[in-house]
Design a protein around this motif. Structure first.
Motif, PDB file in Angstrom:
ATOM      1  N   LYS A 173      23.412 -39.939 -64.269  1.00 18.29           N
ATOM      2  CA  LYS A 173      23.111 -39.141 -65.266  1.00 18.29           C
ATOM      3  C   LYS A 173      24.194 -38.922 -66.367  1.00 18.29           C
ATOM      4  O   LYS A 173      23.707 -38.749 -67.403  1.00 18.29           O
ATOM      5  N   TYR A 174      25.278 -39.433 -66.011  1.00 20.33           N
ATOM      6  CA  TYR A 174      26.597 -39.428 -67.162  1.00 20.33           C
ATOM      7  C   TYR A 174      27.236 -40.476 -66.905  1.00 20.33           C
ATOM      8  O   TYR A 174      28.401 -40.609 -66.495  1.00 20.33           O
ATOM      9  N   ALA A 175      26.590 -41.676 -67.308  1.00 17.85           N
ATOM     10  CA  ALA A 175      27.195 -42.715 -67.261  1.00 17.85           C
ATOM     11  C   ALA A 175      28.353 -43.060 -68.199  1.00 17.85           C
ATOM     12  O   ALA A 175      29.314 -43.835 -68.130  1.00 17.85           O
ATOM     13  N   GLU A 176      28.250 -42.192 -69.506  1.00 16.24           N
ATOM     14  CA  GLU A 176      29.287 -42.328 -70.414  1.00 16.24           C
ATOM     15  C   GLU A 176      30.130 -41.116 -70.481  1.00 16.24           C
ATOM     16  O   GLU A 176      29.408 -39.941 -70.276  1.00 16.24           O
ATOM     17  N   ALA A 177      31.197 -41.107 -70.893  1.00 17.73           N
ATOM     18  CA  ALA A 177      31.891 -39.777 -71.543  1.00 17.73           C
ATOM     19  C   ALA A 177      31.073 -38.891 -72.252  1.00 17.73           C
ATOM     20  O   ALA A 177      30.965 -37.758 -72.384  1.00 17.73           O
ATOM     21  N   SER A 178      30.314 -39.597 -73.264  1.00 19.39           N
ATOM     22  CA  SER A 178      29.728 -38.954 -74.497  1.00 19.39           C
ATOM     23  C   SER A 178      28.430 -38.393 -73.600  1.00 19.39           C
ATOM     24  O   SER A 178      27.926 -37.371 -74.379  1.00 19.39           O
ATOM     25  N   ASP A 179      27.916 -38.551 -72.459  1.00 19.53           N
ATOM     26  CA  ASP A 179      26.871 -38.073 -71.929  1.00 19.53           C
ATOM     27  C   ASP A 179      27.355 -36.657 -71.411  1.00 19.53           C
ATOM     28  O   ASP A 179      26.453 -35.597 -71.552  1.00 19.53           O
ATOM     29  N   LEU A 180      28.412 -36.558 -70.905  1.00 15.46           N
ATOM     30  CA  LEU A 180      28.925 -35.537 -70.209  1.00 15.46           C
ATOM     31  C   LEU A 180      29.174 -34.355 -71.361  1.00 15.46           C
ATOM     32  O   LEU A 180      28.818 -33.280 -71.278  1.00 15.46           O
ATOM     33  N   PHE A 181      29.798 -34.919 -72.548  1.00 14.86           N
ATOM     34  CA  PHE A 181      29.795 -33.842 -73.614  1.00 14.86           C
ATOM     35  C   PHE A 181      28.701 -33.543 -74.082  1.00 14.86           C
ATOM     36  O   PHE A 181      28.366 -32.294 -74.571  1.00 14.86           O
ATOM     37  N   ARG A 182      27.358 -34.305 -74.228  1.00 16.45           N
ATOM     38  CA  ARG A 182      26.070 -33.879 -75.028  1.00 16.45           C
ATOM     39  C   ARG A 182      25.489 -32.901 -73.786  1.00 16.45           C
ATOM     40  O   ARG A 182      25.085 -31.872 -74.307  1.00 16.45           O
ATOM     41  N   GLU A 183      25.823 -33.158 -72.462  1.00 16.55           N
ATOM     42  CA  GLU A 183      25.221 -32.143 -71.573  1.00 16.55           C
ATOM     43  C   GLU A 183      25.865 -30.797 -71.506  1.00 16.55           C
ATOM     44  O   GLU A 183      25.316 -29.640 -71.324  1.00 16.55           O
ATOM     45  N   LYS A 184      27.176 -30.818 -71.762  1.00 15.36           N
ATOM     46  CA  LYS A 184      27.874 -29.664 -72.045  1.00 15.36           C
ATOM     47  C   LYS A 184      27.282 -28.690 -73.179  1.00 15.36           C
ATOM     48  O   LYS A 184      27.165 -27.662 -73.373  1.00 15.36           O
ATOM     49  N   GLN A 185      27.215 -29.382 -74.280  1.00 19.88           N
ATOM     50  CA  GLN A 185      26.640 -28.829 -75.617  1.00 19.88           C
ATOM     51  C   GLN A 185      25.181 -27.974 -75.311  1.00 19.88           C
ATOM     52  O   GLN A 185      24.722 -26.948 -75.584  1.00 19.88           O
ATOM     53  N   ARG A 186      24.461 -28.972 -74.482  1.00 19.91           N
ATOM     54  CA  ARG A 186      22.928 -28.440 -73.995  1.00 19.91           C
ATOM     55  C   ARG A 186      23.271 -27.187 -73.393  1.00 19.91           C
ATOM     56  O   ARG A 186      22.298 -26.323 -73.293  1.00 19.91           O
ATOM     57  N   GLU A 187      23.967 -27.156 -72.219  1.00 23.04           N
ATOM     58  CA  GLU A 187      23.998 -25.913 -71.339  1.00 23.04           C
ATOM     59  C   GLU A 187      24.439 -24.973 -71.975  1.00 23.04           C
ATOM     60  O   GLU A 187      24.191 -23.921 -71.912  1.00 23.04           O
ATOM     61  N   ASP A 188      25.729 -25.038 -72.972  1.00 16.72           N
ATOM     62  CA  ASP A 188      25.913 -23.876 -73.865  1.00 16.72           C
ATOM     63  C   ASP A 188      24.892 -23.312 -74.575  1.00 16.72           C
ATOM     64  O   ASP A 188      24.824 -22.100 -74.630  1.00 16.72           O
ATOM     65  N   TRP A 189      24.213 -24.070 -75.180  1.00 13.42           N
ATOM     66  CA  TRP A 189      22.944 -23.792 -76.054  1.00 13.42           C
ATOM     67  C   TRP A 189      21.957 -22.903 -75.093  1.00 13.42           C
ATOM     68  O   TRP A 189      21.417 -21.663 -75.217  1.00 13.42           O
ATOM     69  N   LEU A 190      21.513 -23.365 -73.752  1.00 14.40           N
ATOM     70  CA  LEU A 190      21.004 -22.685 -72.883  1.00 14.40           C
ATOM     71  C   LEU A 190      21.293 -21.466 -72.422  1.00 14.40           C
ATOM     72  O   LEU A 190      20.530 -20.338 -72.252  1.00 14.40           O
ATOM     73  N   ARG A 191      22.526 -21.571 -72.334  1.00  7.39           N
ATOM     74  CA  ARG A 191      23.020 -19.980 -71.763  1.00  7.39           C
ATOM     75  C   ARG A 191      23.196 -19.118 -72.849  1.00  7.39           C
ATOM     76  O   ARG A 191      22.916 -17.972 -72.690  1.00  7.39           O
ATOM     77  N   SER A 192      23.170 -19.739 -74.203  1.00  2.58           N
ATOM     78  CA  SER A 192      23.300 -18.583 -75.356  1.00  2.58           C
ATOM     79  C   SER A 192      21.864 -18.148 -75.523  1.00  2.58           C
ATOM     80  O   SER A 192      21.895 -17.166 -76.092  1.00  2.58           O
ATOM     81  N   LYS A 193      20.896 -18.723 -74.913  1.00  2.00           N
ATOM     82  CA  LYS A 193      19.349 -18.303 -74.980  1.00  2.00           C
ATOM     83  C   LYS A 193      19.396 -17.413 -73.664  1.00  2.00           C
ATOM     84  O   LYS A 193      18.041 -16.931 -73.652  1.00  2.00           O
TER      85      LYS A 193
END
Length: 225
Positions: A173-193
């Motif tokens: 799921k997180y093959a690249e470091a950028s994948d992990l960063f995008r996932e953190k942004q996604r989770e932050d958005w979900l938490r904000s909702k």
């Protein structure tokens, strides 16, 4: 004739634990002789109606439906659900599966196989998601919405009324470091909702099922309080 997990591998179905280390072959009962095992192959005897046979890349093999039934009969619930979810994603004809189940009505393990295959769902996108769903179901957790869409995102498991999300994190799921960063942004958005996000992985799903179910059940109880 390739069958069972060997046929599943040829059909490119997901397999729990990967393809078998030696070919699994079936000899039609009409030909006679006995099943046998050697260091390189395992041969069984079975009734194989013409409708249960096909070819993949030139190799004689049981159809997807017959392969799935054989996997369920012989390899248990986890393997059946992983393979069954994959077969449904591939477009398995459910009417064809019902016909194969009827044709195999006297085969050992067919009743359990029918129950296992009823648990399959095409919305699972990976073996880990398949097993996570099975663990939650067997643990008595209320059934979640699968692949729920929240804004521009899609989540693996969601209990909307509790605003609870569970994500199954596989190794790829997180093959690249950028994948992990995008996932953190996604989770932050979900938490904000207002969503709470839980995560699980292979070690927990495979070896600590009770722990996963306790975590989800506790989160649902907190949401309902």
């Amino acid at each position: 004739m390739a069958a069972g997990a060997c046929a599943a591998a040829l059909h490119r179905m997901d397999l729990l634990g990967g393809p078998p280390s030696r070919p699994v072959l079936v000899r039609p009962v009409e030909i006679g002789a006995n099943g046998k095992h050697s260091g390189t192959t395992a041969v069984r005897i079975a009734r194989l109606p013409e409708a249960h046979l096909t070819r993949v890349d030139g190799w004689p093999v049981t159809t997807v439906a017959r392969t799935l039934v054989d996997v369920a009969r012989r390899q248990g619930e986890r393997c059946a659900v992983v393979a069954g979810d994959a077969a449904l994603r591939m477009g398995l004809d459910l009417a064809g599966l019902d016909r194969v189940l009827a044709d195999c009505s006297r085969s050992p393990g067919i009743r359990a196989a029918r129950e296992m295959l009823a648990l399959c769902d095409s919305r699972a996108e990976s073996p880990l998601e398949s097993l996570t769903r099975l663990v939650l179901d067997r643990g008595g957790i209320p059934r979640p919405t699968l692949q729920a869409e929240i804004g521009e995102f899609r989540v693996d498991f969601c209990w909307p009324s509790a605003r609870l999300i569970l994500e199954a994190d596989g190794k790829s799921k997180y093959a690249e470091a950028s994948d992990l960063f995008r996932e953190k942004q996604r989770e932050d958005w979900l938490r904000s909702k207002g969503y709470r996000v839980l995560r699980t992985d292979w070690p927990e799903v495979f070896n600590r099922e009770a722990s996963l179910c306790r975590r989800v059940a506790h989160a649902l109880m907190e949401a309902a309080a």
